[in-house]
Enzyme design. Structure first.
Site, PDB file in Angstrom:
ATOM      1  N   ASN A  68       0.852  -1.200   0.000  1.00  0.00           N
ATOM      2  CA  ASN A  68       0.000   0.000   0.000  1.00  0.00           C
ATOM      3  C   ASN A  68       0.882   1.242   0.000  1.00  0.00           C
ATOM      4  O   ASN A  68       1.941   1.259   0.619  1.00  0.00           O
ATOM      5  CB  ASN A  68      -0.912   0.020   1.240  1.00  0.00           C
ATOM      6  CG  ASN A  68      -2.061   1.007   1.102  1.00  0.00           C
ATOM      7  OD1 ASN A  68      -2.807   0.964   0.125  1.00  0.00           O
ATOM      8  ND2 ASN A  68      -2.194   1.912   2.059  1.00  0.00           N
TER       9      ASN A  68
ATOM     10  N   GLU B 117     -22.978  14.589  -0.668  1.00  0.00           N
ATOM     11  CA  GLU B 117     -22.479  14.447   0.709  1.00  0.00           C
ATOM     12  C   GLU B 117     -21.505  15.582   1.054  1.00  0.00           C
ATOM     13  O   GLU B 117     -21.508  16.101   2.168  1.00  0.00           O
ATOM     14  CB  GLU B 117     -21.804  13.081   0.894  1.00  0.00           C
ATOM     15  CG  GLU B 117     -22.804  11.931   0.844  1.00  0.00           C
ATOM     16  CD  GLU B 117     -22.312  10.672   1.548  1.00  0.00           C
ATOM     17  OE1 GLU B 117     -21.136  10.321   1.358  1.00  0.00           O
ATOM     18  OE2 GLU B 117     -23.101  10.056   2.301  1.00  0.00           O
TER      19      GLU B 117
ATOM     20  N   LYS C 117     -26.646   6.138   8.853  1.00  0.00           N
ATOM     21  CA  LYS C 117     -25.381   6.408   8.155  1.00  0.00           C
ATOM     22  C   LYS C 117     -24.191   6.151   9.082  1.00  0.00           C
ATOM     23  O   LYS C 117     -23.194   5.538   8.693  1.00  0.00           O
ATOM     24  CB  LYS C 117     -25.361   7.868   7.686  1.00  0.00           C
ATOM     25  CG  LYS C 117     -24.098   8.285   6.941  1.00  0.00           C
ATOM     26  CD  LYS C 117     -24.079   7.728   5.531  1.00  0.00           C
ATOM     27  CE  LYS C 117     -22.800   8.083   4.792  1.00  0.00           C
ATOM     28  NZ  LYS C 117     -22.814   7.528   3.434  1.00  0.00           N
TER      29      LYS C 117
END
Lengths: 406, 406
Positions: free
Chosen positions: A37, A171, A380
């Protein structure tokens, strides 16, 4: 004889879920697991709009990869992926090193899609990762902090344009609508001078979402000061703002110091470089999530493309699907290792979708039920906490979870 | 017959002290008091380096003027001062209004002195007020936030140059030296890539200060990473940094995204515009602090110039002197009002000087005693708290005071 090596590229939702599941399913004697990564941390891509708006600190949006993997079983390599040499079964890293694999899991994620619109790369901000999000936050803050220093006030410093009324755009607007009044207090600015504008080429907000919910979302955001320019395309981003237009004729410049492009993604360019057959950097995969061309290569998350047969369109690139794919991939890789070639097929288990409209509001369709306001907002946060739980268990939820309910 | 009107220009240390003392010494029937200030707040000029570095929030550095004046006795006008028409006894305000006075107190403060060095106004930041301080804070933060976004890293984003090793320069360096490591943690930056450079044309740091204390200060700041370039002049500020040199020949460019000019001040330009005889915007005054030309005009704080006969040099423009002048001016104005023309003379009561080197360290000469480290740092906070006490009493000290001692 050396042990088979499983290389997982990317510690996003897909890759990290693969590794955290796989490390429980195989022993160190069976195989070596390597996770590659770029950063030493995982970040919640679906929370980056909050870090970008400045409503949630970026450290709340990330955690160390080494804190959630079993470091006795998984070797973590912090590096970038430059190329995949599929025939040689090697991954070329940014450091110049090559990493051989017997099984490869590609979860390299997505980058913003600019559709060739000129000026976006030079003049617009994009929500890509932690670095870009905190840059956006600080850019906006600097624009507001500078406003009162100019002898001739430049109101474009207080105008924020968001390109795209999809999930991310909406959002982000919800967070910015909450953040702007805070910035006005912080920097002694008249709120009435600020503007928050959403430009969307499509004729609607949140295409594909329930109409009634979309209507609610638009009304709520408009109440908080968002101006919607729907059916209006961004033609060009410039040093001073964006040029937008309905069709060819009605062209207008919106002066803005902060243009944030949030209108869709495409797959990581490494996919194309490596020569996988792809559509915008995403690879069509077999039902068991393997590349059509390679029995030893799994492609998951935003790197993959799966068709939803019901509507004959690809499933959207969501964290929900990426995590489910990671779980299945761990299972399938373990099966292959144990000599079992009868792999399981992926079927997404779509629990629903919640779109936040700021910390205090949201819309959602969960198990077929429509949710508004505080109940959607609660849901959420539960979705966000669940993602943490899946990867890092209750410890990670307590550390990074969202518990500020209305 | 209308009441005599006393107009005080500026709510800095000098003006605000005048008003808060005067309102206790005269009754509403004796005179009208009008205080004019650009902002509705007073700010602690001597704390602005902290707000600029980001080690103290700017709201901790200011308070509302209306909270410390007696609003029944004092009329507060929020406006800028454009000119003083001395013959007509009128002040011209930014709004276009004219304000007649019978007695005028000018406490209009100072602005940075650039000595005609090219590029400073365009490319350097200066610590002037709340607006400029929070802009500096956010500019530095944005530079650090942007660093990791560049494909080719630009280390000049992590270099901060402070022009001037006088009081403000040194205090600012102390704060920045503490702040930079915090910024590195916040934005995942290698501290070794940052630079903090002080450029000073004079051959020494803190000229006039005790040599032993200066040596301590330099050593402490160097330990925290500050590089001193003493005897080195800033020749020009550019878009990419500053050009510095020793003499004409040795010229060098220091690449830096953040150049902060902190090398001295001059009086407010209104002083020159109004035609007072002045030296760099500061007016020589009589011992009773009145203008030599006008019996009804007091000039105090950084607007005034008083010669220290002992060394035949002007007293430095300090808050300590400004506040003492305010106290005396209130007394003298009250005397004139009551028909007493035998005014008191100003003699500064110099208790000492403390120069902070960050929150945790300082140097000082207080009542002739040398102080270092924590005891000097404690004394500095006491000095800061005393300034609050003088204007707003214990309430203001509790609200805005500094109580984080080692």
């Amino acid at each position: 004889m050396r042990k088979p090596r499983i290389v997982v590229l990317g510690a996003g939702y897909a890759g990290l879920m693969t590794v955290t599941r796989l490390q429980k399913q195989i022993s160190t004697s069976e195989a070596e697991i390597v996770l590659v990564n770029r950063d030493d941390y995982h970040y919640e891509t679906t929370w980056l709009h909050e870090a970008s708006a400045g409503t949630l600190h970026h450290d709340r949006v990330r955690y160390q990869v080494r804190d959630v993997i079993d470091n006795n079983k998984v070797k973590f390599v912090q590096d970038t992926v430059e190329d995949i040499k599929r025939e040689e079964k090697k991954v070329l890293l940014g450091s110049g090193e090559e990493l051989e694999y017997d099984y490869l899991v590609v979860g390299l994620g997505a980058i913003p899609e600019t559709f060739g619109i000129p000026g976006l790369h030079e003049h617009a901000f994009m929500i890509k990762n932690i670095n870009s999000s905190r840059q956006i936050r600080e850019h906006i803050e600097y624009a507001f902090a500078s406003y009162n220093m100019d002898e001739v006030k430049d109101d474009s410093k207080l105008t924020i344009v968001v390109g795209g009324a999809g999930f991310t755009g909406i959002e982000l607007l919800g967070e910015l609508a909450n953040r702007v009044p805070e910035l006005c207090r912080e920097y002694d600015i008249d709120y009435k001078k600020t503007r928050l504008i959403c430009v969307e080429a499509a004729p609607m907000v949140l295409p594909g979402f329930d109409e009634e919910l979309v209507k609610y979302a638009v009304a709520q955001l408009e109440k908080k000061g968002v101006e919607f320019r729907i059916g209006t395309a961004v033609k060009e981003a410039t040093e001073t703002g964006v040029i937008v237009g309905k069709g060819e004729d009605e062209v207008e410049e919106i002066k803005s110091a902060t243009v944030i492009w949030a209108a869709g993604v495409r797959g990581n360019p490494v996919i194309e470089k490596a020569g996988f057959e792809n559509m915008r950097g995403r690879v069509k995969v077999r039902p068991d999530l393997r590349s059509i061309e390679h029995d030893e290569v799994f492609i998951i998350g935003d790197s993959s493309l799966m068709i939803n047969e019901e509507v004959n369109r690809p499933y959207p690139p969501t964290a929900q699907i990426a995590m489910q794919q990671g779980e299945l991939t761990a299972k399938n890789v373990a099966a292959l290792l144990k000599g079992n070639n009868d792999l399981a097929s992926f079927t997404p288990d779509l629990k629903g979708t919640v779109c936040s409209l700021g910390e205090d509001d949201a819309i959602g369709l969960v198990f077929g039920k429509k949710l508004y306001g505080t109940s959607a907002s609660f849901m959420k946060k539960m979705v966000d906490n669940r993602a943490l739980f899946m990867v890092g268990g209750p410890g990670l939820v307590f550390k990074k979870g969202k518990f500020k309910f209305m």
